[in-house]
Design a protein around this motif. Structure first.
Motif, PDB file in Angstrom:
ATOM      1  N   LEU A 174       0.843  -1.213   0.000  1.00  0.00           N
ATOM      2  CA  LEU A 174       0.000   0.000   0.000  1.00  0.00           C
ATOM      3  C   LEU A 174       0.869   1.251   0.000  1.00  0.00           C
ATOM      4  O   LEU A 174       0.591   2.220  -0.696  1.00  0.00           O
ATOM      5  N   PHE A 175       1.933   1.221   0.812  1.00  0.00           N
ATOM      6  CA  PHE A 175       2.748   2.427   0.945  1.00  0.00           C
ATOM      7  C   PHE A 175       3.817   2.533  -0.129  1.00  0.00           C
ATOM      8  O   PHE A 175       4.704   3.362  -0.051  1.00  0.00           O
ATOM      9  N   SER A 176       3.701   1.671  -1.153  1.00  0.00           N
ATOM     10  CA  SER A 176       4.546   1.888  -2.313  1.00  0.00           C
ATOM     11  C   SER A 176       3.797   2.778  -3.319  1.00  0.00           C
ATOM     12  O   SER A 176       4.311   3.089  -4.372  1.00  0.00           O
ATOM     13  N   TYR A 177       2.569   3.184  -2.972  1.00  0.00           N
ATOM     14  CA  TYR A 177       1.802   4.106  -3.823  1.00  0.00           C
ATOM     15  C   TYR A 177       1.731   5.473  -3.159  1.00  0.00           C
ATOM     16  O   TYR A 177       1.383   5.559  -1.980  1.00  0.00           O
ATOM     17  N   PRO A 178       2.036   6.543  -3.918  1.00  0.00           N
ATOM     18  CA  PRO A 178       2.085   7.874  -3.299  1.00  0.00           C
ATOM     19  C   PRO A 178       0.761   8.285  -2.651  1.00  0.00           C
ATOM     20  O   PRO A 178       0.759   8.936  -1.612  1.00  0.00           O
ATOM     21  N   GLU A 179      -0.375   7.854  -3.244  1.00  0.00           N
ATOM     22  CA  GLU A 179      -1.665   8.261  -2.657  1.00  0.00           C
ATOM     23  C   GLU A 179      -1.761   7.841  -1.192  1.00  0.00           C
ATOM     24  O   GLU A 179      -2.307   8.559  -0.366  1.00  0.00           O
ATOM     25  N   PHE A 180      -1.280   6.630  -0.900  1.00  0.00           N
ATOM     26  CA  PHE A 180      -1.464   6.107   0.456  1.00  0.00           C
ATOM     27  C   PHE A 180      -0.508   6.779   1.446  1.00  0.00           C
ATOM     28  O   PHE A 180      -0.851   6.964   2.604  1.00  0.00           O
ATOM     29  N   VAL A 181       0.659   7.165   0.941  1.00  0.00           N
ATOM     30  CA  VAL A 181       1.582   7.920   1.793  1.00  0.00           C
ATOM     31  C   VAL A 181       0.929   9.272   2.111  1.00  0.00           C
ATOM     32  O   VAL A 181       0.909   9.726   3.263  1.00  0.00           O
ATOM     33  N   GLN A 182       0.349   9.888   1.085  1.00  0.00           N
ATOM     34  CA  GLN A 182      -0.333  11.174   1.288  1.00  0.00           C
ATOM     35  C   GLN A 182      -1.505  11.013   2.270  1.00  0.00           C
ATOM     36  O   GLN A 182      -1.685  11.836   3.173  1.00  0.00           O
ATOM     37  N   GLN A 183      -2.272   9.931   2.124  1.00  0.00           N
ATOM     38  CA  GLN A 183      -3.420   9.724   3.029  1.00  0.00           C
ATOM     39  C   GLN A 183      -2.965   9.499   4.471  1.00  0.00           C
ATOM     40  O   GLN A 183      -3.643   9.913   5.411  1.00  0.00           O
ATOM     41  N   GLU A 235     -15.676   6.407  15.114  1.00  0.00           N
ATOM     42  CA  GLU A 235     -16.136   7.763  14.767  1.00  0.00           C
ATOM     43  C   GLU A 235     -14.973   8.558  14.173  1.00  0.00           C
ATOM     44  O   GLU A 235     -15.123   9.214  13.151  1.00  0.00           O
ATOM     45  N   GLN A 236     -13.812   8.475  14.830  1.00  0.00           N
ATOM     46  CA  GLN A 236     -12.653   9.237  14.337  1.00  0.00           C
ATOM     47  C   GLN A 236     -12.270   8.774  12.933  1.00  0.00           C
ATOM     48  O   GLN A 236     -11.994   9.586  12.055  1.00  0.00           O
ATOM     49  N   LEU A 237     -12.282   7.459  12.722  1.00  0.00           N
ATOM     50  CA  LEU A 237     -11.929   6.955  11.390  1.00  0.00           C
ATOM     51  C   LEU A 237     -12.977   7.397  10.373  1.00  0.00           C
ATOM     52  O   LEU A 237     -12.648   7.704   9.229  1.00  0.00           O
ATOM     53  N   GLY A 238     -14.239   7.443  10.811  1.00  0.00           N
ATOM     54  CA  GLY A 238     -15.323   7.844   9.909  1.00  0.00           C
ATOM     55  C   GLY A 238     -15.160   9.273   9.407  1.00  0.00           C
ATOM     56  O   GLY A 238     -15.614   9.625   8.317  1.00  0.00           O
ATOM     57  N   LEU A 239     -14.499  10.111  10.200  1.00  0.00           N
ATOM     58  CA  LEU A 239     -14.317  11.512   9.811  1.00  0.00           C
ATOM     59  C   LEU A 239     -13.226  11.672   8.754  1.00  0.00           C
ATOM     60  O   LEU A 239     -13.154  12.689   8.079  1.00  0.00           O
ATOM     61  N   VAL A 240     -12.352  10.660   8.647  1.00  0.00           N
ATOM     62  CA  VAL A 240     -11.282  10.735   7.644  1.00  0.00           C
ATOM     63  C   VAL A 240     -11.744   9.910   6.453  1.00  0.00           C
ATOM     64  O   VAL A 240     -11.718   8.684   6.492  1.00  0.00           O
ATOM     65  N   ARG A 241     -12.178  10.600   5.393  1.00  0.00           N
ATOM     66  CA  ARG A 241     -12.742   9.831   4.278  1.00  0.00           C
ATOM     67  C   ARG A 241     -11.661   9.492   3.260  1.00  0.00           C
ATOM     68  O   ARG A 241     -11.590  10.096   2.196  1.00  0.00           O
ATOM     69  N   SER A 242     -10.794   8.552   3.619  1.00  0.00           N
ATOM     70  CA  SER A 242      -9.776   8.139   2.655  1.00  0.00           C
ATOM     71  C   SER A 242      -9.742   6.621   2.623  1.00  0.00           C
ATOM     72  O   SER A 242     -10.112   5.970   3.598  1.00  0.00           O
ATOM     73  N   PRO A 243      -9.290   6.058   1.496  1.00  0.00           N
ATOM     74  CA  PRO A 243      -9.174   4.598   1.437  1.00  0.00           C
ATOM     75  C   PRO A 243      -8.342   4.055   2.607  1.00  0.00           C
ATOM     76  O   PRO A 243      -8.657   2.999   3.146  1.00  0.00           O
ATOM     77  N   LEU A 244      -7.300   4.778   3.012  1.00  0.00           N
ATOM     78  CA  LEU A 244      -6.459   4.268   4.100  1.00  0.00           C
ATOM     79  C   LEU A 244      -7.233   4.175   5.409  1.00  0.00           C
ATOM     80  O   LEU A 244      -7.090   3.219   6.162  1.00  0.00           O
ATOM     81  N   SER A 245      -8.092   5.175   5.689  1.00  0.00           N
ATOM     82  CA  SER A 245      -8.859   5.079   6.935  1.00  0.00           C
ATOM     83  C   SER A 245      -9.831   3.897   6.838  1.00  0.00           C
ATOM     84  O   SER A 245     -10.134   3.248   7.830  1.00  0.00           O
ATOM     85  N   GLY A 246     -10.288   3.602   5.613  1.00  0.00           N
ATOM     86  CA  GLY A 246     -11.119   2.414   5.409  1.00  0.00           C
ATOM     87  C   GLY A 246     -10.345   1.138   5.705  1.00  0.00           C
ATOM     88  O   GLY A 246     -10.874   0.195   6.304  1.00  0.00           O
ATOM     89  N   VAL A 247      -9.079   1.122   5.303  1.00  0.00           N
ATOM     90  CA  VAL A 247      -8.211  -0.027   5.585  1.00  0.00           C
ATOM     91  C   VAL A 247      -8.049  -0.188   7.098  1.00  0.00           C
ATOM     92  O   VAL A 247      -8.158  -1.296   7.639  1.00  0.00           O
ATOM     93  N   PHE A 248      -7.824   0.927   7.804  1.00  0.00           N
ATOM     94  CA  PHE A 248      -7.693   0.863   9.269  1.00  0.00           C
ATOM     95  C   PHE A 248      -8.970   0.293   9.885  1.00  0.00           C
ATOM     96  O   PHE A 248      -8.922  -0.513  10.803  1.00  0.00           O
ATOM     97  N   SER A 249     -10.141   0.728   9.362  1.00  0.00           N
ATOM     98  CA  SER A 249     -11.417   0.233   9.908  1.00  0.00           C
ATOM     99  C   SER A 249     -11.521  -1.275   9.733  1.00  0.00           C
ATOM    100  O   SER A 249     -11.993  -1.982  10.619  1.00  0.00           O
ATOM    101  N   ILE A 250     -11.097  -1.761   8.564  1.00  0.00           N
ATOM    102  CA  ILE A 250     -11.188  -3.198   8.299  1.00  0.00           C
ATOM    103  C   ILE A 250     -10.244  -3.950   9.234  1.00  0.00           C
ATOM    104  O   ILE A 250     -10.598  -4.973   9.815  1.00  0.00           O
ATOM    105  N   GLU A 251      -9.029  -3.423   9.415  1.00  0.00           N
ATOM    106  CA  GLU A 251      -8.078  -4.050  10.342  1.00  0.00           C
ATOM    107  C   GLU A 251      -8.682  -4.136  11.735  1.00  0.00           C
ATOM    108  O   GLU A 251      -8.569  -5.135  12.415  1.00  0.00           O
ATOM    109  N   LYS A 252      -9.305  -3.025  12.161  1.00  0.00           N
ATOM    110  CA  LYS A 252      -9.856  -2.972  13.516  1.00  0.00           C
ATOM    111  C   LYS A 252     -11.009  -3.954  13.694  1.00  0.00           C
ATOM    112  O   LYS A 252     -11.210  -4.507  14.764  1.00  0.00           O
TER     113      LYS A 252
END
Length: 320
Positions: free
Chosen positions: A13-22, A171-188
């Motif tokens: 994931l972090f080999s893509y610039p978008e995810f580093v930015q997110q 709730e905190q993850l829900g406020l960050v609307r990025s694919p990475l925060s979605g990944v964190f939600s799935i991990e959790k």
């Protein structure tokens, strides 16, 4: 979260610039994120990997331009993916070592000369273990007892920024609307099937809204397949090529998997030899079934013969 997996999926994931930015925009201090011009992100990972204590580390290095007081300077983002299941208390020492190796490498490869000085680094530790992170955030804090007066200025300092995934609420993850925060939600949500399905729905909505949705869909789908494999999911992943297209198929697969686990849960319950008279035994069984996290209160009440409110009471006790 699964213990001690060195998660290659994350590294990808972090080999893509978008995810580093997110990661920086969504989870690092806003004052730092605001200074960065993310269109200048350049991967440096292959160039300066540090051979530390012979251990296999998962890290990625990116450079990015920072605009500061009318000047532009290049900053190196050093992202360490820390996926042990438990906290590594030696992290500040390791990071100091990485930074030193990294600077030596820049000098050795003549990317810079000592006369030009060293570029700034921003070290980020991304941690996804199940216990909260308790290691010092600065090497100086590990020096005990605190050195006397004038000695203090001679002590090494090395601070890193921590992103401890498990610390964010839904709730905190829900406020960050990025694919990475979605990944964190799935991990959790990994241990909770219903939460997992909701997290998948959330990430699909985020991907659909992304201007580059085909690319992001591919990247996330690849990551999710690895993640579900690691969880040992009874899900047919060969058919899963696009989260957006195959969302319903995945939901059905997750539901079947949950049902299988519930079946196992109920069989476990029966195997534990439940007799209505053994109140304590029954409560213990109910607690074990609650711990499995795959049965609803109704199902546990059905399996154990306990009243629904008794099961609810045990659940709240367990959460304290």
């Amino acid at each position: 979260m699964v213990s001690n997996h060195h998660d290659t999926g994350y590294k990808e994931l972090f080999s893509y610039p978008e995810f580093v930015q997110q990661l920086i925009e969504g989870f690092a201090p806003a004052e730092i994120a605001r200074l960065m011009d993310f269109s200048t992100l350049k991967s440096q990972s292959g160039n300066y990997i540090t051979p530390l204590f012979e251990e296999k580390i998962e890290d990625v290095v990116w450079s990015v331009n920072v605009n500061w007081q009318g000047m532009t300077q290049e900053v190196y983002l050093y992202i360490l993916l820390e996926f042990q299941s438990s906290v590594d208390r030696t992290m500040p020492v390791r990071l100091m070592h990485y930074a030193a190796c990294f600077y030596s490498e820049l000098l050795k490869q003549k990317v810079i000369t000592p006369g030009q000085g060293l570029p700034p680094v921003f070290p980020v530790v991304l941690y996804n273990g199940s216990e909260r992170w308790t290691a010092s955030l600065d090497l100086y804090d590990m020096i005990m007892p605190e050195p006397a007066g004038l000695l203090q200025v001679y002590q090494p300092r090395m601070r890193y920024y921590l992103v401890d995934e498990g610390r964010y609420t839904d709730e905190q993850l829900g406020l960050v609307r990025s694919p990475l925060s979605g990944v964190f939600s799935i991990e959790k949500a990994s241990t909770n099937r219903q939460g997992l399905q909701q997290a998948v729905d959330r990430i699909v909505a985020i991907i659909k809204a992304d201007p580059d949705k085909e690319r992001i869909d591919k990247i996330i789908t690849r990551w999710l397949k690895r993640h579900l494999q690691r969880l040992g999911a009874e899900v047919d992943l060969n058919q899963l090529n696009s989260l957006v297209e195959d969302k319903d198929m995945l939901a059905e697969n997750l539901e079947n998997w949950a049902q299988q686990e519930r079946q196992v849960g109920i069989q476990e319950g029966e195997k534990l030899g439940i007799e209505k008279g053994e109140k304590l035994g029954i409560e213990k069984t109910a607690r074990n079934l609650l711990k499995l996290g795959v049965l609803s209160d109704e199902q546990i009440a059905g399996a154990t013969g306990l009243a629904l409110e008794d099961v609810a009471k045990l659940r709240t006790e367990g959460q304290r």
